[in-house]
Design a protein around this motif. Sequence first.
Motif, PDB file in Angstrom:
ATOM      1  N   ALA A  69      26.967  14.972  12.121  1.00  0.00           N
ATOM      2  CA  ALA A  69      25.625  14.908  12.711  1.00  0.00           C
ATOM      3  C   ALA A  69      25.552  13.815  13.777  1.00  0.00           C
ATOM      4  CB  ALA A  69      24.578  14.657  11.629  1.00  0.00           C
ATOM      5  N   PHE A  70      26.140  12.649  13.490  1.00  0.00           N
ATOM      6  CA  PHE A  70      26.128  11.566  14.473  1.00  0.00           C
ATOM      7  C   PHE A  70      26.982  11.903  15.682  1.00  0.00           C
ATOM      8  CE2 PHE A  70      24.070   9.050  11.297  1.00  0.00           C
ATOM      9  CZ  PHE A  70      23.326   8.138  12.025  1.00  0.00           C
ATOM     10  N   SER A  71      28.125  12.519  15.460  1.00  0.00           N
ATOM     11  CA  SER A  71      28.981  12.924  16.571  1.00  0.00           C
ATOM     12  C   SER A  71      28.233  13.893  17.497  1.00  0.00           C
ATOM     13  CB  SER A  71      30.254  13.571  16.047  1.00  0.00           C
ATOM     14  OG  SER A  71      31.033  14.057  17.122  1.00  0.00           O
ATOM     15  N   ASN A  72      27.566  14.867  16.911  1.00  0.00           N
ATOM     16  CA  ASN A  72      26.786  15.817  17.707  1.00  0.00           C
ATOM     17  C   ASN A  72      25.660  15.124  18.463  1.00  0.00           C
ATOM     18  OD1 ASN A  72      28.392  17.912  16.827  1.00  0.00           O
ATOM     19  ND2 ASN A  72      27.020  18.463  15.147  1.00  0.00           N
ATOM     20  N   TYR A  73      24.984  14.188  17.818  1.00  0.00           N
ATOM     21  CA  TYR A  73      23.880  13.455  18.448  1.00  0.00           C
ATOM     22  C   TYR A  73      24.378  12.680  19.669  1.00  0.00           C
ATOM     23  CZ  TYR A  73      20.063  10.137  19.108  1.00  0.00           C
ATOM     24  OH  TYR A  73      19.051   9.389  19.646  1.00  0.00           O
ATOM     25  N   PHE A  74      25.581  12.138  19.587  1.00  0.00           N
ATOM     26  CA  PHE A  74      26.148  11.364  20.690  1.00  0.00           C
ATOM     27  C   PHE A  74      27.061  12.214  21.583  1.00  0.00           C
ATOM     28  CE2 PHE A  74      25.001   7.854  17.845  1.00  0.00           C
ATOM     29  CZ  PHE A  74      24.310   7.049  18.740  1.00  0.00           C
ATOM     30  N   GLY A  75      26.773  13.497  21.672  1.00  0.00           N
ATOM     31  CA  GLY A  75      27.464  14.358  22.620  1.00  0.00           C
ATOM     32  C   GLY A  75      28.883  14.724  22.238  1.00  0.00           C
ATOM     33  N   GLY A  76      29.165  14.799  20.966  1.00  0.00           N
ATOM     34  CA  GLY A  76      30.488  15.194  20.515  1.00  0.00           C
ATOM     35  C   GLY A  76      31.520  14.080  20.577  1.00  0.00           C
ATOM     36  N   CYS A  77      31.085  12.859  20.359  1.00  0.00           N
ATOM     37  CA  CYS A  77      32.012  11.716  20.398  1.00  0.00           C
ATOM     38  C   CYS A  77      33.057  11.846  19.293  1.00  0.00           C
ATOM     39  CB  CYS A  77      31.259  10.398  20.282  1.00  0.00           C
ATOM     40  SG  CYS A  77      30.494  10.140  18.676  1.00  0.00           S
ATOM     41  N   PRO A  78      34.212  11.183  19.481  1.00  0.00           N
ATOM     42  CA  PRO A  78      35.286  11.296  18.485  1.00  0.00           C
ATOM     43  C   PRO A  78      34.902  10.669  17.148  1.00  0.00           C
ATOM     44  CG  PRO A  78      35.964   9.903  20.345  1.00  0.00           C
ATOM     45  CD  PRO A  78      34.577  10.361  20.612  1.00  0.00           C
ATOM     46  N   ILE A  79      35.500  11.216  16.093  1.00  0.00           N
ATOM     47  CA  ILE A  79      35.309  10.704  14.736  1.00  0.00           C
ATOM     48  C   ILE A  79      36.657  10.200  14.239  1.00  0.00           C
ATOM     49  CG2 ILE A  79      34.745  11.298  12.354  1.00  0.00           C
ATOM     50  CD1 ILE A  79      32.965  13.551  13.468  1.00  0.00           C
ATOM     51  N   VAL A  80      36.669   8.983  13.764  1.00  0.00           N
ATOM     52  CA  VAL A  80      37.873   8.424  13.155  1.00  0.00           C
ATOM     53  C   VAL A  80      37.596   8.295  11.670  1.00  0.00           C
ATOM     54  CG1 VAL A  80      39.422   6.437  13.052  1.00  0.00           C
ATOM     55  CG2 VAL A  80      38.446   7.140  15.250  1.00  0.00           C
ATOM     56  N   SER A  81      38.420   8.932  10.870  1.00  0.00           N
ATOM     57  CA  SER A  81      38.248   8.878   9.423  1.00  0.00           C
ATOM     58  C   SER A  81      39.383   8.061   8.829  1.00  0.00           C
ATOM     59  CB  SER A  81      38.257  10.287   8.842  1.00  0.00           C
ATOM     60  OG  SER A  81      38.129  10.236   7.450  1.00  0.00           O
TER      61      SER A  81
END
Length: 138
Positions: free
Chosen positions: A23-35
């Motif tokens: 949800a946060f990635s989508n809100y920020f325009g598809g920013c990368p996610i590091v898990s």
Amino acid sequence: KDLLARRKNLKLVLMSATLNSEAFSNYFGGCPIVSIPGRAHPVKENRLEDILEMTGYKVQEDSDFALKTDDSKPPKVSKSMLRKMYHPKYSKDTIHSLSIVDETVINYELVAALLEHIALHEEEGAVLVFMPGMMEIT
């Protein structure tokens, strides 16, 4: 989000164990996610009534941690209702403390009693104490 669009040199890092990263990635325009994988640790949750019972802590009627007597407002839950809900699992002292405790006040005495109980009677491990604001943390 608006500031990130104006300040290209600004980097924002969000970290959370419970965050919905998609949800946060989508809100920020598809920013990368590091898990970063980690270990889950067992958590034991105790409610106020459990803590009062295990520590033997008693809320005194004239303490800063007790509800102030105001004849115009009846208690949220009557003592007889608390007895029906909690007896025989909890002692009379615990039920009485529940009937007068002001849950809007942080009871540092009870926090200290709980930490002492854990240190003396529970198995070795870590304890996290979450406090609601900066004044309680510092």
